[in-house]
Motif scaffolding. Structure first.
Motif, PDB file in Angstrom:
ATOM      1  N   ALA A 176       4.595   7.394   5.162  1.00 14.03           N
ATOM      2  CA  ALA A 176       3.946   6.078   5.084  1.00 14.03           C
ATOM      3  C   ALA A 176       2.534   6.097   5.662  1.00 14.03           C
ATOM      4  O   ALA A 176       1.895   5.052   5.758  1.00 14.03           O
ATOM      5  N   GLY A 177       2.073   7.271   6.078  1.00 14.39           N
ATOM      6  CA  GLY A 177       0.691   7.406   6.516  1.00 14.39           C
ATOM      7  C   GLY A 177       0.461   7.459   8.010  1.00 14.39           C
ATOM      8  O   GLY A 177      -0.685   7.604   8.451  1.00 14.39           O
ATOM      9  N   ALA A 178       1.515   7.335   8.818  1.00 10.65           N
ATOM     10  CA  ALA A 178       1.331   7.329  10.272  1.00 10.65           C
ATOM     11  C   ALA A 178       0.946   8.715  10.783  1.00 10.65           C
ATOM     12  O   ALA A 178       1.360   9.738  10.234  1.00 10.65           O
ATOM     13  N   ARG A 179       0.159   8.717  11.839  1.00  9.49           N
ATOM     14  CA  ARG A 179      -0.075   9.944  12.598  1.00  9.49           C
ATOM     15  C   ARG A 179       1.080  10.073  13.586  1.00  9.49           C
ATOM     16  O   ARG A 179       1.478   9.093  14.207  1.00  9.49           O
ATOM     17  N   LEU A 180       1.574  11.292  13.762  1.00  6.25           N
ATOM     18  CA  LEU A 180       2.831  11.473  14.505  1.00  6.25           C
ATOM     19  C   LEU A 180       2.659  12.253  15.796  1.00  6.25           C
ATOM     20  O   LEU A 180       1.960  13.269  15.834  1.00  6.25           O
ATOM     21  N   THR A 181       3.309  11.761  16.848  1.00  3.05           N
ATOM     22  CA  THR A 181       3.619  12.576  18.011  1.00  3.05           C
ATOM     23  C   THR A 181       5.123  12.789  18.016  1.00  3.05           C
ATOM     24  O   THR A 181       5.890  11.820  18.031  1.00  3.05           O
ATOM     25  N   LEU A 182       5.523  14.050  17.983  1.00  2.00           N
ATOM     26  CA  LEU A 182       6.930  14.412  18.054  1.00  2.00           C
ATOM     27  C   LEU A 182       7.245  14.800  19.488  1.00  2.00           C
ATOM     28  O   LEU A 182       6.600  15.691  20.055  1.00  2.00           O
ATOM     29  N   LEU A 183       8.237  14.147  20.066  1.00  2.00           N
ATOM     30  CA  LEU A 183       8.579  14.387  21.456  1.00  2.00           C
ATOM     31  C   LEU A 183      10.034  14.840  21.548  1.00  2.00           C
ATOM     32  O   LEU A 183      10.918  14.252  20.911  1.00  2.00           O
ATOM     33  N   GLY A 184      10.271  15.881  22.312  1.00  2.00           N
ATOM     34  CA  GLY A 184      11.631  16.383  22.492  1.00  2.00           C
ATOM     35  C   GLY A 184      11.659  17.448  23.570  1.00  2.00           C
ATOM     36  O   GLY A 184      10.613  17.827  24.119  1.00  2.00           O
ATOM     37  N   ARG A 185      12.839  17.951  23.849  1.00  2.00           N
ATOM     38  CA  ARG A 185      12.981  18.931  24.921  1.00  2.00           C
ATOM     39  C   ARG A 185      12.780  20.366  24.449  1.00  2.00           C
ATOM     40  O   ARG A 185      12.467  21.243  25.256  1.00  2.00           O
ATOM     41  N   GLN A 186      12.975  20.620  23.160  1.00  2.00           N
ATOM     42  CA  GLN A 186      12.919  21.990  22.651  1.00  2.00           C
ATOM     43  C   GLN A 186      11.688  22.187  21.775  1.00  2.00           C
ATOM     44  O   GLN A 186      11.594  21.649  20.671  1.00  2.00           O
ATOM     45  N   SER A 244       0.832  -1.193   0.000  1.00  2.00           N
ATOM     46  CA  SER A 244       0.000   0.000   0.000  1.00  2.00           C
ATOM     47  C   SER A 244       0.870   1.247   0.000  1.00  2.00           C
ATOM     48  O   SER A 244       1.927   1.278   0.646  1.00  2.00           O
ATOM     49  N   PRO A 245       0.429   2.314  -0.699  1.00  2.00           N
ATOM     50  CA  PRO A 245       1.211   3.550  -0.671  1.00  2.00           C
ATOM     51  C   PRO A 245       1.265   4.186   0.710  1.00  2.00           C
ATOM     52  O   PRO A 245       2.142   4.995   0.999  1.00  2.00           O
ATOM     53  N   LEU A 246       0.312   3.813   1.580  1.00  2.00           N
ATOM     54  CA  LEU A 246       0.283   4.329   2.956  1.00  2.00           C
ATOM     55  C   LEU A 246       0.160   3.148   3.919  1.00  2.00           C
ATOM     56  O   LEU A 246      -0.865   2.964   4.585  1.00  2.00           O
ATOM     57  N   PRO A 247       1.200   2.336   4.038  1.00  2.00           N
ATOM     58  CA  PRO A 247       1.103   1.100   4.816  1.00  2.00           C
ATOM     59  C   PRO A 247       0.917   1.311   6.313  1.00  2.00           C
ATOM     60  O   PRO A 247       0.536   0.373   7.012  1.00  2.00           O
ATOM     61  N   LEU A 248       1.178   2.520   6.811  1.00  2.00           N
ATOM     62  CA  LEU A 248       1.018   2.778   8.238  1.00  2.00           C
ATOM     63  C   LEU A 248      -0.179   3.680   8.527  1.00  2.00           C
ATOM     64  O   LEU A 248      -0.282   4.241   9.620  1.00  2.00           O
ATOM     65  N   GLN A 249      -1.068   3.798   7.564  1.00  2.00           N
ATOM     66  CA  GLN A 249      -2.235   4.641   7.759  1.00  2.00           C
ATOM     67  C   GLN A 249      -3.046   4.155   8.953  1.00  2.00           C
ATOM     68  O   GLN A 249      -3.329   2.964   9.107  1.00  2.00           O
ATOM     69  N   GLY A 250      -3.411   5.087   9.835  1.00  2.00           N
ATOM     70  CA  GLY A 250      -4.173   4.747  11.028  1.00  2.00           C
ATOM     71  C   GLY A 250      -3.313   4.424  12.228  1.00  2.00           C
ATOM     72  O   GLY A 250      -3.831   4.348  13.348  1.00  2.00           O
ATOM     73  N   ARG A 251      -2.026   4.232  12.028  1.00  2.00           N
ATOM     74  CA  ARG A 251      -1.126   3.948  13.146  1.00  2.00           C
ATOM     75  C   ARG A 251      -0.636   5.252  13.784  1.00  2.00           C
ATOM     76  O   ARG A 251      -0.360   6.227  13.087  1.00  2.00           O
ATOM     77  N   HIS A 252      -0.510   5.239  15.092  1.00  2.00           N
ATOM     78  CA  HIS A 252       0.005   6.392  15.829  1.00  2.00           C
ATOM     79  C   HIS A 252       1.456   6.109  16.218  1.00  2.00           C
ATOM     80  O   HIS A 252       1.724   5.189  16.994  1.00  2.00           O
TER      81      HIS A 252
END
Length: 257
Positions: free
Chosen positions: A31-41, A2-10
Motif C-alpha cells: 500500500a506504499g508505506a515505508r517499513l520498520t521491521l522489529l523483532g528479536r531475530q 489510490s493504488p498507494l494509499p499509505l505512500q509517505g507513511r512510516h
C-alpha cells in the motif's frame, strides 16, 4: 482509492519476521508505506526485508525491555522519520492448567503480550501527535474476547490489550489518531504449529487430531490465514478508516460474534 494509499507513511510492525507480522508488513508495503521491521531475530527480519521494497529499516529488539524499545524507536525515527502507523503484533502463548501456572509464566505472558504493546505505543505516540495523524493496531486474539481453558495468563494479557485499545482510543479520539485491535482465531503460523505439538504431547493425541480440534472451533471449519489478518490490519490503517476506533474485530470465521 489510490493504488498507494499509505505512500509517505512510516509503519512499524513488531514481531515482523514471520507469521502474521510478516504478512502485515507485506500488505502495508504494497500500500506504499515505508517499513520498520522489529523483532528479536535479525536473520528472520533480513529474510522478510528481502521480499519488501527498498525503503525498509530493521530493528532488533526485545519489546519487554524499555531501554531496547527506546533505542529501536530512535533508530526508526532517524532512518525513516516519525512512526505514524504502529502495529503491535509481537506475542507469545504458553499453556498450563491454572494450578500449574507459575508466577514466572504469568508475568512473561503479561510482559510479552501487554507490556510490550504499552512500551511501543508510548514510544510511537509523540511522533503521531506531532504529525497530527496516526494509526495504532493491536494484534490481540479471540482470547481477548472470550475465555479458553489452560491459557489463563494469555487470556488475561489479551483481554488487557483489548482494554488498553479501548481506553487509548477515547483519549486520542480528537487527535486524528485511531486505536483498534484485531482478534484472530486459530491462525496458520509457526506459533500454532508449536501449540499443536504441545497439545499432542499433553493429551496423547496426534498433531493431526489436535489440528482437527482447533478447526472445529471455527464455524467455517478451517484455520485463519495470516494474509486474512493482514488485510484487516491494512483496512484499519487506511485514510478512509478514520471513523473506526476503539474496535476489537474478530477474524475467526464466526467463532466470536
Amino acid at each position: 482509492m489510490s493504488p498507494l494509499p499509505l505512500q509517505g507513511r512510516h509503519a512499524l510492525v513488531t514481531g515482523a519476521g514471520r507469521g502474521i507480522g510478516a504478512a502485515i508488513a507485506q500488505a502495508l508495503a504494497q500500500a506504499g508505506a515505508r517499513l520498520t521491521l522489529l523483532g528479536r531475530q535479525r536473520a528472520a527480519l533480513e529474510a522478510q526485508a528481502a521480499r519488501l521494497p527498498a525503503q525498509t529499516h530493521l530493528e532488533t529488539c526485545d519489546i519487554t525491555d524499555p531501554a531496547q524499545v527506546e533505542r529501536a524507536f530512535q533508530g526508526a525515527l532517524a532512518a525513516l522519520g516519525p512512526v505514524t502507523i504502529l502495529v503491535n503484533n509481537a506475542g507469545q502463548v504458553e499453556s498450563q492448567p491454572f494450578g500449574q501456572t507459575t508466577l514466572t509464566l504469568w508475568q512473561r505472558m503479561l510482559e510479552v503480550n501487554l507490556t510490550g504493546a504499552f512500551l511501543c505505543t508510548q514510544a510511537a505516540l509523540p511522533g503521531m501527535l506531532e504529525v497530527g495523524w496516526g494509526r495504532i493496531v493491536n494484534v490481540a486474539s479471540t482470547a481477548g474476547l472470550r475465555g479458553y481453558p489452560y491459557v489463563s495468563a494469555y487470556c488475561a494479557a489479551k483481554h488487557g490489550l483489548v482494554g488498553l485499545t479501548r481506553a487509548l482510543a477515547l483519549e486520542l479520539a480528537r487527535k486524528n489518531i485511531t486505536v483498534n485491535a484485531v482478534c484472530p482465531g486459530y491462525t496458520q503460523t509457526e506459533l500454532l504449529e508449536a501449540s499443536l505439538a504441545q497439545i499432542a504431547q499433553r493429551t496423547g493425541r496426534s498433531q493431526a487430531e489436535a489440528r482437527t480440534l482447533l478447526t472445529q472451533a471455527n464455524p467455517q471449519g478451517r484455520l485463519v490465514e495470516p494474509a486474512e489478518v493482514a488485510q484487516a490490519v491494512l483496512w484499519l490503517c487506511l485514510p478512509g478508516s478514520a471513523a473506526l476506533t476503539g474496535q476489537a474485530i474478530a477474524i475467526a470465521g464466526g467463532e466470536v460474534m
